[in-house]
Write a protein that holds these residues in place. Structure first.
Motif, short mmCIF file in Angstrom:
data_model
loop_
_atom_site.label_atom_id
_atom_site.label_comp_id
_atom_site.label_asym_id
_atom_site.label_seq_id
_atom_site.Cartn_x
_atom_site.Cartn_y
_atom_site.Cartn_z
N ASP A 1 0.83 -1.20 0.00
CA ASP A 1 0.00 0.00 0.00
C ASP A 1 0.87 1.25 0.00
O ASP A 1 2.10 1.18 -0.13
CB ASP A 1 -0.98 -0.01 1.18
CG ASP A 1 -0.29 0.07 2.55
OD1 ASP A 1 0.90 0.43 2.61
OD2 ASP A 1 -0.95 -0.23 3.56
N ALA B 1 -0.74 -6.36 2.18
CA ALA B 1 -2.02 -6.77 2.73
C ALA B 1 -1.84 -8.06 3.54
O ALA B 1 -1.02 -8.91 3.19
CB ALA B 1 -3.03 -7.00 1.60
N ASP C 1 -4.00 -10.90 6.54
CA ASP C 1 -5.22 -11.36 7.21
C ASP C 1 -5.04 -11.13 8.71
O ASP C 1 -4.18 -11.73 9.33
CB ASP C 1 -5.42 -12.85 6.93
CG ASP C 1 -6.70 -13.41 7.55
OD1 ASP C 1 -7.22 -12.82 8.51
OD2 ASP C 1 -7.16 -14.47 7.06
N ARG C 2 -5.84 -10.25 9.30
CA ARG C 2 -5.66 -9.89 10.70
C ARG C 2 -6.06 -11.00 11.66
O ARG C 2 -5.86 -10.89 12.87
CB ARG C 2 -6.41 -8.61 11.03
CG ARG C 2 -7.90 -8.67 10.92
CD ARG C 2 -8.52 -7.30 11.22
NE ARG C 2 -8.00 -6.75 12.44
CZ ARG C 2 -8.52 -7.01 13.64
NH1 ARG C 2 -9.54 -7.86 13.73
NH2 ARG C 2 -8.04 -6.46 14.71
N THR D 1 2.11 -3.20 11.86
CA THR D 1 0.88 -3.30 11.08
C THR D 1 0.10 -1.99 11.09
O THR D 1 -0.79 -1.79 10.26
CB THR D 1 -0.05 -4.40 11.62
OG1 THR D 1 -0.56 -4.01 12.91
CG2 THR D 1 0.69 -5.73 11.75
N GLU E 1 -2.25 -1.07 12.96
CA GLU E 1 -3.68 -1.27 13.18
C GLU E 1 -4.10 -0.98 14.61
O GLU E 1 -4.92 -0.10 14.86
CB GLU E 1 -4.08 -2.71 12.81
CG GLU E 1 -4.28 -2.92 11.33
CD GLU E 1 -5.38 -3.93 11.04
OE1 GLU E 1 -5.63 -4.81 11.90
OE2 GLU E 1 -5.98 -3.82 9.97
#
Length: 481
Positions: A281, A287, A289-290, A307, A309
């Protein structure tokens, strides 16, 4: 160049990396832990622990301003030795760092702990210094660092971040805090209470990451009584003699230093993630998978602050364990597993605490969601403590009564947030929470009051046992007693 093989290679020795390593070690897999820069977790070295040590000093010193109302004489004569206070913070920080290192990397042999920077050559081939590591699976847990715009870097030691603030031997007389998220708000309030003239700036109209407008309104009102808040416009910095001038819109402030707390960026520089062969990105992140932490279909997993997040310790630990477990799975030729994540929980240790739990306000459907609220002003225990400020807002599904989330600014909010997160994690309804015991007088009665308000707004069919006390109504919850 020397090349050796391991089952799992882990890049980063912070919270996520150490938890990933524990999974490899527990499974009996060969591994190598690679760490560029200073060892020790972000939490212990520059994050949670030194900031909370500073907050505690600031809160204790600030308490003197309230002692007169209790008839305690001599409180005005209390003084603060700032260098000594900072030395205490640093000693606490060093203690926590030593504990982390003593239980993790201090005694690891050199072949297992490589203190150098890693770079991908292939998805499972990593170059570290003068050697290459061929791994069956890789965990990327490289962490993050404070974001500082390049033009601001020219201001040198007058431009502070959490990486440098806790190294100071004394505090500046005045400071501008740019960025009033969790870090900026916590430290801005603490610096103010330690005697620094503070002005806060943020280009957003919200502070502390709050999304509920009522909680945000209360937070701005309360925090703004301690130090000036300038919101809604981006700040610029320029030289002003031996100080700095910060401007946002029409407001200007000349200060001795600036604390830059506008965010953190993943440590991706030099990692060579383009060699993974997957799209990246705008930040350079692949990308993933959390729920499995897997990057694409590769035997590569990513975890922790890198990450970008959920940059909090317990989430980094969870992600590290998931990534480590699945790296072991990949090294064994098995498919990765997907794990259910915990209920989101965010706590700002300002005074009062600002907390968010579960679903956020901006993600709620107003047609199907009910909101319960209580203001802290009449809450008896908070009134006795002289801290009856703030508001609690709890969200639930109208038809089922299931609790979805909450935002609040309240004294001892950290404890209320945990009760809420545990209840949401268990899928409890408002009625089920109200069936729990609430003692008197405690801060938890404020939560009871918010739940009672929420319960009246639900559209749930009441078919529970008639002997349940919750069905008798709230009566006097004790919140104002």
């Amino acid at each position: 160049m020397q090349e050796r093989s391991v089952d799992v290679a882990i890049i980063g020795a912070g919270t996520a990396g150490l938890n990933a390593m524990s999974q490899a070690r527990k499974a009996g897999k060969s591994f190598v832990l690679i760490n560029g820069g200073e060892p020790g977790t972000t939490c212990a070295r520059v994050g949670c622990m030194p900031s909370k040590a500073m907050i505690q000093v600031a809160e204790d010193y600030h308490r003197r301003t309230h002692l007169g109302r209790y008839g305690i004489d001599g409180h005005e004569g209390l003084s603060l030795d700032v260098p000594e206070a900072l030395e205490h913070v640093q000693e606490m920080r060093d203690t926590f760092v030593d504990r982390v290192l003593g239980s993790s990397t201090d005694d690891m042999p050199e072949e297992l702990f490589l203190q150098d920077y890693a770079r991908f050559i292939e998805p499972t081939l990593i170059e570290v210094g003068e050697q290459r590591i061929r791994a069956a699976a890789v965990v990327i847990a490289a962490g993050s660092r404070p974001l500082v715009p390049e033009p601001w870097q020219a201001f040198g030691e007058r431009l502070l971040t959490t990486d440098t603030l806790f190294e100071l031997e004394d505090l500046p007389s005045s400071i501008a805090v740019i960025g009033l998220g969790t870090i900026g708000l916590e430290l801005g309030q603490s610096l103010h209470r330690l005697g620094v003239a503070v002005e806060g700036f943020d280009q957003l109209e919200t502070i502390a990451g709050i999304r509920d407008p009522e909680v945000n309104r209360a937070a701005i009102e309360l925090m703004g009584k301690e130090f000036a808040l300038h919101l809604g416009q981006a700040a610029t910095i320029e030289e002003d003699g031996d100080g700095l001038r910060v401007q946002a819109g029409e407001h200007q402030a000349r200060v001795d230093a600036v604390l830059c707390s506008i965010g953190r960026v993943p440590n991706l520089d030099g990692l060579g993630l383009e060699q993974l062969g997957v799209p990246l990105d705008a930040r350079g992140l692949p990308a993933f998978d959390r729920h499995s932490m897997q990057v694409g279909e590769l035997p590569v997993f990513i975890a922790g602050d890198v990450t970008a997040e959920r940059p909090v310790l317990h989430e980094a630990g969870d992600e590290g364990r998931i990534a480590g477990f699945n790296a072991v799975q990949a090294a064994s030729g098995a498919e990765p597993l997907r794990f259910q994540r915990r209920t989101p929980l965010f706590i700002n240790f300002s005074d009062p605490n600002i907390c968010a739990v579960g679903a956020r306000f901006d993600a709620l459907d107003p047609e199907t969601t009910a909101i319960g609220e209580i203001k802290m002003a009449p809450v008896g225990r908070a009134l006795i403590m002289g801290r009856n400020r703030g508001v609690i807002r709890v969200y639930a599904a109208k038809r089922t009564g299931r609790v979805l989330g909450a935002e609040l600014i309240a004294p001892r909010g950290e404890n209320l947030a945990h009760l809420l997160s545990w209840s949401i994690q268990q899928g409890m309804t408002v009625e089920q929470m109200l069936r729990m015991p609430f003692y008197h007088p405690v801060i938890e009665e404020a939560l009871q009051g918010a739940l009672n308000d929420l319960n009246r707004k639900l559209e749930v069919e009441r078919d529970g046992p008639l002997t349940e006390l919750a069905l008798l109504g709230d009566g006097d919850s004790g919140a104002s007693r």
